[in-house]
Scaffold this motif. Structure first.
Motif, PDB file in Angstrom:
ATOM      1  N   GLU A   8       8.611 -25.259  -2.002  1.00 23.48           N
ATOM      2  CA  GLU A   8       9.593 -26.245  -1.574  1.00 23.48           C
ATOM      3  C   GLU A   8       8.909 -27.362  -0.797  1.00 23.48           C
ATOM      4  O   GLU A   8       8.048 -27.119   0.044  1.00 23.48           O
ATOM      5  CB  GLU A   8      10.660 -25.588  -0.697  1.00 23.48           C
ATOM      6  CG  GLU A   8      11.797 -26.521  -0.314  1.00 23.48           C
ATOM      7  CD  GLU A   8      12.862 -25.838   0.520  1.00 23.48           C
ATOM      8  OE1 GLU A   8      13.902 -26.463   0.779  1.00 23.48           O
ATOM      9  OE2 GLU A   8      12.641 -24.677   0.916  1.00 23.48           O
ATOM     10  N   ILE A  46       9.258 -32.050  -0.056  1.00 26.70           N
ATOM     11  CA  ILE A  46      10.099 -33.253  -0.066  1.00 26.70           C
ATOM     12  C   ILE A  46      10.064 -33.863  -1.465  1.00 26.70           C
ATOM     13  O   ILE A  46       8.988 -34.134  -1.998  1.00 26.70           O
ATOM     14  CB  ILE A  46       9.614 -34.262   0.988  1.00 26.70           C
ATOM     15  CG1 ILE A  46       9.769 -33.657   2.395  1.00 26.70           C
ATOM     16  CG2 ILE A  46      10.395 -35.570   0.885  1.00 26.70           C
ATOM     17  CD1 ILE A  46       9.179 -34.507   3.500  1.00 26.70           C
ATOM     18  N   GLU A  47      11.240 -34.062  -2.045  1.00 24.16           N
ATOM     19  CA  GLU A  47      11.330 -34.566  -3.413  1.00 24.16           C
ATOM     20  C   GLU A  47      11.543 -36.076  -3.421  1.00 24.16           C
ATOM     21  O   GLU A  47      12.408 -36.599  -2.721  1.00 24.16           O
ATOM     22  CB  GLU A  47      12.483 -33.888  -4.159  1.00 24.16           C
ATOM     23  CG  GLU A  47      12.280 -32.393  -4.375  1.00 24.16           C
ATOM     24  CD  GLU A  47      13.355 -31.790  -5.246  1.00 24.16           C
ATOM     25  OE1 GLU A  47      14.183 -32.554  -5.803  1.00 24.16           O
ATOM     26  OE2 GLU A  47      13.390 -30.547  -5.367  1.00 24.16           O
ATOM     27  N   LEU A  55      14.098 -41.532  -3.012  1.00 25.25           N
ATOM     28  CA  LEU A  55      14.264 -40.100  -2.824  1.00 25.25           C
ATOM     29  C   LEU A  55      14.601 -39.473  -4.167  1.00 25.25           C
ATOM     30  O   LEU A  55      15.338 -40.056  -4.960  1.00 25.25           O
ATOM     31  CB  LEU A  55      15.364 -39.817  -1.808  1.00 25.25           C
ATOM     32  CG  LEU A  55      15.074 -40.269  -0.369  1.00 25.25           C
ATOM     33  CD1 LEU A  55      16.283 -39.989   0.513  1.00 25.25           C
ATOM     34  CD2 LEU A  55      13.850 -39.555   0.181  1.00 25.25           C
ATOM     35  N   ILE A 108      12.870 -39.315   6.209  1.00 24.81           N
ATOM     36  CA  ILE A 108      12.729 -37.992   5.576  1.00 24.81           C
ATOM     37  C   ILE A 108      11.283 -37.743   5.167  1.00 24.81           C
ATOM     38  O   ILE A 108      10.802 -36.608   5.168  1.00 24.81           O
ATOM     39  CB  ILE A 108      13.669 -37.889   4.354  1.00 24.81           C
ATOM     40  CG1 ILE A 108      15.126 -37.934   4.820  1.00 24.81           C
ATOM     41  CG2 ILE A 108      13.408 -36.619   3.553  1.00 24.81           C
ATOM     42  CD1 ILE A 108      16.136 -37.935   3.693  1.00 24.81           C
ATOM     43  N   LEU A 109      10.564 -38.813   4.826  1.00 22.43           N
ATOM     44  CA  LEU A 109       9.165 -38.675   4.423  1.00 22.43           C
ATOM     45  C   LEU A 109       8.288 -38.187   5.574  1.00 22.43           C
ATOM     46  O   LEU A 109       7.179 -37.701   5.352  1.00 22.43           O
ATOM     47  CB  LEU A 109       8.627 -40.008   3.895  1.00 22.43           C
ATOM     48  CG  LEU A 109       9.384 -40.635   2.709  1.00 22.43           C
ATOM     49  CD1 LEU A 109       8.748 -41.958   2.314  1.00 22.43           C
ATOM     50  CD2 LEU A 109       9.407 -39.682   1.517  1.00 22.43           C
ATOM     51  N   GLY A 135       8.976 -35.717   7.354  1.00 25.43           N
ATOM     52  CA  GLY A 135       9.158 -34.283   7.497  1.00 25.43           C
ATOM     53  C   GLY A 135      10.500 -33.963   8.131  1.00 25.43           C
ATOM     54  O   GLY A 135      10.918 -34.637   9.072  1.00 25.43           O
ATOM     55  N   SER A 136      11.192 -32.967   7.593  1.00 22.68           N
ATOM     56  CA  SER A 136      12.481 -32.567   8.145  1.00 22.68           C
ATOM     57  C   SER A 136      12.750 -31.116   7.790  1.00 22.68           C
ATOM     58  O   SER A 136      12.221 -30.588   6.809  1.00 22.68           O
ATOM     59  CB  SER A 136      13.599 -33.457   7.579  1.00 22.68           C
ATOM     60  OG  SER A 136      13.690 -33.320   6.165  1.00 22.68           O
ATOM     61  N   MET A 148       9.863 -28.918   7.000  1.00 22.34           N
ATOM     62  CA  MET A 148       8.945 -29.338   5.939  1.00 22.34           C
ATOM     63  C   MET A 148       7.846 -30.233   6.517  1.00 22.34           C
ATOM     64  O   MET A 148       8.083 -31.012   7.439  1.00 22.34           O
ATOM     65  CB  MET A 148       9.698 -30.105   4.856  1.00 22.34           C
ATOM     66  CG  MET A 148      10.676 -29.268   4.076  1.00 22.34           C
ATOM     67  SD  MET A 148      11.403 -30.212   2.721  1.00 22.34           S
ATOM     68  CE  MET A 148      12.616 -29.033   2.113  1.00 22.34           C
ATOM     69  N   VAL A 192       5.131 -36.070   4.260  1.00 19.21           N
ATOM     70  CA  VAL A 192       4.482 -36.481   3.016  1.00 19.21           C
ATOM     71  C   VAL A 192       3.122 -37.109   3.329  1.00 19.21           C
ATOM     72  O   VAL A 192       2.974 -37.851   4.309  1.00 19.21           O
ATOM     73  CB  VAL A 192       5.377 -37.492   2.272  1.00 19.21           C
ATOM     74  CG1 VAL A 192       4.633 -38.125   1.104  1.00 19.21           C
ATOM     75  CG2 VAL A 192       6.653 -36.810   1.795  1.00 19.21           C
ATOM     76  N   CYS A 226       6.427 -33.333  -2.969  1.00 18.73           N
ATOM     77  CA  CYS A 226       5.347 -33.614  -2.016  1.00 18.73           C
ATOM     78  C   CYS A 226       5.207 -32.421  -1.079  1.00 18.73           C
ATOM     79  O   CYS A 226       6.090 -32.161  -0.245  1.00 18.73           O
ATOM     80  CB  CYS A 226       5.652 -34.884  -1.231  1.00 18.73           C
ATOM     81  SG  CYS A 226       5.873 -36.347  -2.270  1.00 18.73           S
TER      82      CYS A 226
END
Length: 406
Positions: free
Chosen positions: A291, A293-294, A313, A348-349, A351-352, A355, A358, A389
Motif C-alpha cells: 500500500e 500513495i496512488e 491523485l 497528501i504527497l 505522507g498521510s 504512509m 512520496v 508511490c
C-alpha cells in the motif's frame, strides 16, 4: 511584482465571485497601507460608515461618480502593499442621469502605471461600443468577474514566468529495442495496447513497472504466480474491457495456488457472462504492490495543443475529485515539481495515515519521461493509473497506451 491584489467595487456579488477565482489562482487581498487608508477616508471616496479596507467598497458613490475609480487607481499605484488592481464597475447602460466612464482620463493614468490592471465592466453584450472603448485605451475589461479574475491570474503568472530563467526540457533517449517493439505492434495492426503490452514498452523506455505476465490458461496463471511470488494480483486481459474492476476482472492479494485457480475461474465466468470469450486473451499476473500513495500520470496528443502531460491523485480519486494539472510536453524537472505543488491534494504527497511521503525526485523523473514519450514517440495516449508511490519508488500498477494511427 507579487500576488497581492486590491479589489475596488460598488457591488458586492461580483466581488465575492472574483475573490474565489483570485484565491484559487494564488492571489491574496492586500492589506492597504496606513497612508492609503488615510487618503481614502480624507478624500471621502466612499460612505463614512464603511471602513477603508480591501476590498474597497465604494457603495453608491462608485456608481454615481465613476471618476472615483481613476483617483483610486492612482492612489493604489503608489501603495507598496499592492501588486495589482482589480476594479469592478457597472455600466450606466444608457442612463442619462449618470456620468459616463472617464475613459480618456483612465487612459492617461494607465500610461504611467507599473502594476497590472484588469477591469470588470458589467454591461449587456449589446453595449459593444463600451467594450471597444476599453480596447481603445488598452485596458483589459470583461463583462463578468470570473473572466476578469481569470485574466488577472494569468497576467500575474506571465509576469512570474518572465522573471524565471529559461528552463529547456532535456530530450529523451530511448533504445533501438524500444522503437523496434513499437514497430512490431504497428505492423500487427495494434492500436490500443493491453496492460502487459503497455508495460513491456514502458519497461523498455526505462520506467519502473510492476512485473507482469500474461497467462492464457489456469495452469499458466499458477506457474506465473509461483514464479513472481505471493501474494499476487490477477487482472483480465480482454481486447474490449478497459475498466477491469467494473467488469469483475480484478482479484487482489491472492496468496495460494488455490486462490489463484479460484480467481481465474471467477474472472472467466464473469467475462463469459458479460462480454463473451471471443476477445478474451487470458489474465495478467503481477506481484501485490504494498500500500502506498496512488497518483495518476497521463499524456495525450491533442489536435490543437499538441503533446500534453497530466498529473493528479490516482485511483478512484481522479474520478471523484478531478484534481489534476496539465502542461504542454515535454517538461523539465523543475516544471514537474511545480505540477506536484499545484494539485489541491499536494499535502497528501507528503505522507498521510502512516504512509511514507512520496519521493518527489523519482515522481518528477516519471513525469519528465512520460512527457518525452508522448512528444517523441508514435503514441496518441498514455494512461498510467494507478502509479503507486512506496519505498522511494513509483511503480506502474496499471497502464494503457494507444498508438497513433497511420
Amino acid at each position: 511584482r507579487g500576488k497581492k491584489v486590491a479589489l475596488i467595487t460598488h457591488t458586492a456579488g461580483p466581488a465575492i465571485l472574483a475573490s474565489d477565482v483570485l484565491e484559487r489562482g494564488g492571489l491574496t487581498l492586500a492589506e492597504l497601507s496606513a497612508e492609503t487608508k488615510q487618503v481614502l477616508r480624507k478624500e471621502g471616496m466612499f460612505p463614512a460608515f464603511i471602513p477603508p479596507q480591501n476590498p474597497i467598497d465604494l457603495a453608491t458613490f462608485g456608481y454615481m461618480d465613476k471618476s472615483i475609480y481613476v483617483k483610486i487607481v492612482k492612489l493604489l499605484e503608489k501603495d507598496p502593499t499592492v501588486d495589482c488592481m482589480f476594479p469592478i464597475c457597472m455600466s450606466p447602460v444608457g442612463d442619462k442621469n449618470l456620468e459616463v466612464f472617464p475613459f480618456e482620463e483612465m487612459k492617461k493614468t494607465k500610461e504611467s502605471l507599473t502594476k497590472p490592471l484588469v477591469f470588470v465592466w458589467i454591461a449587456p453584450s449589446k453595449y459593444e461600443d463600451e467594450f471597444k472603448s476599453w480596447d481603445r485605451i488598452g485596458i483589459p475589461a470583461y463583462p463578468n468577474s470570473e473572466r476578469s479574475a481569470t485574466a488577472l491570474v494569468n497576467l500575474v503568472r506571465i509576469f512570474e514566468l518572465r522573471r524565471e530563467p529559461l528552463d529547456e526540457p532535456s530530450p529523451g533517449s530511448f533504445s533501438k529495442e524500444f522503437f523496434k517493439e513499437i514497430d512490431k505492434f504497428k505492423s500487427a495492426g495494434k492500436v490500443s495496447l493491453l496492460e502487459h503490452e503497455s508495460k513491456r514498452l514502458l519497461k523498455l523506455a526505462g520506467i519502473d513497472v510492476a512485473d507482469t505476465c500474461l497467462a492464457k490458461t489456469e495452469d499458466e496463471a499458477v506457474r506465473a504466480a509461483n514464479s513472481l511470488g505471493y501474494p499476487v494480483v490477477m487482472k483480465v486481459a480482454h481486447e474490449k474491457i478497459l475498466h477491469k474492476s467494473d467488469a469483475g476482472g480484478v482479484k487482489l492479494n491472492l496468496k495460494t495456488e488455490g486462490e489463484v485457480k479460484g480467481a481465474y475461474r471467477e474472472i472467466v465466468a464473469s467475462v463469459e457472462k458479460k462480454w463473451g470469450t471471443e476477445l478474451f486473451l487470458g489474465v495478467t499476473i503481477q506481484p501485490m504492490i504494498p500500500e502506498g500513495i496512488e497518483v495518476i500520470v497521463g499524456a495525450l496528443r491533442d489536435e490543437q495543443a499538441g503533446p500534453v502531460i497530466m498529473f493528479g491523485l490516482g485511483g478512484i480519486w481522479v474520478e471523484t475529485l478531478k484534481d489534476v494539472v496539465y502542461r504542454l510536453a515535454p517538461i523539465s524537472v523543475r516544471e514537474a515539481r511545480k505540477m506536484l505543488r499545484e494539485i489541491k491534494g499536494h499535502h497528501i504527497l507528503k505522507g498521510s495515515r502512516g504512509m511514507d511521503p512520496v519521493n518527489e525526485g523519482t515522481l518528477c523523473e516519471l513525469l519528465v519521461k512520460t512527457s518525452q514519450l508522448i512528444e517523441q514517440c508514435q503514441f496518441q495516449e498514455i494512461d498510467l493509473n494507478p502509479v503507486i508511490c512506496v519505498h522511494n519508488q513509483c511503480l506502474i500498477a496499471d497502464a494503457r497506451i494507444i498508438l497513433r494511427g497511420q
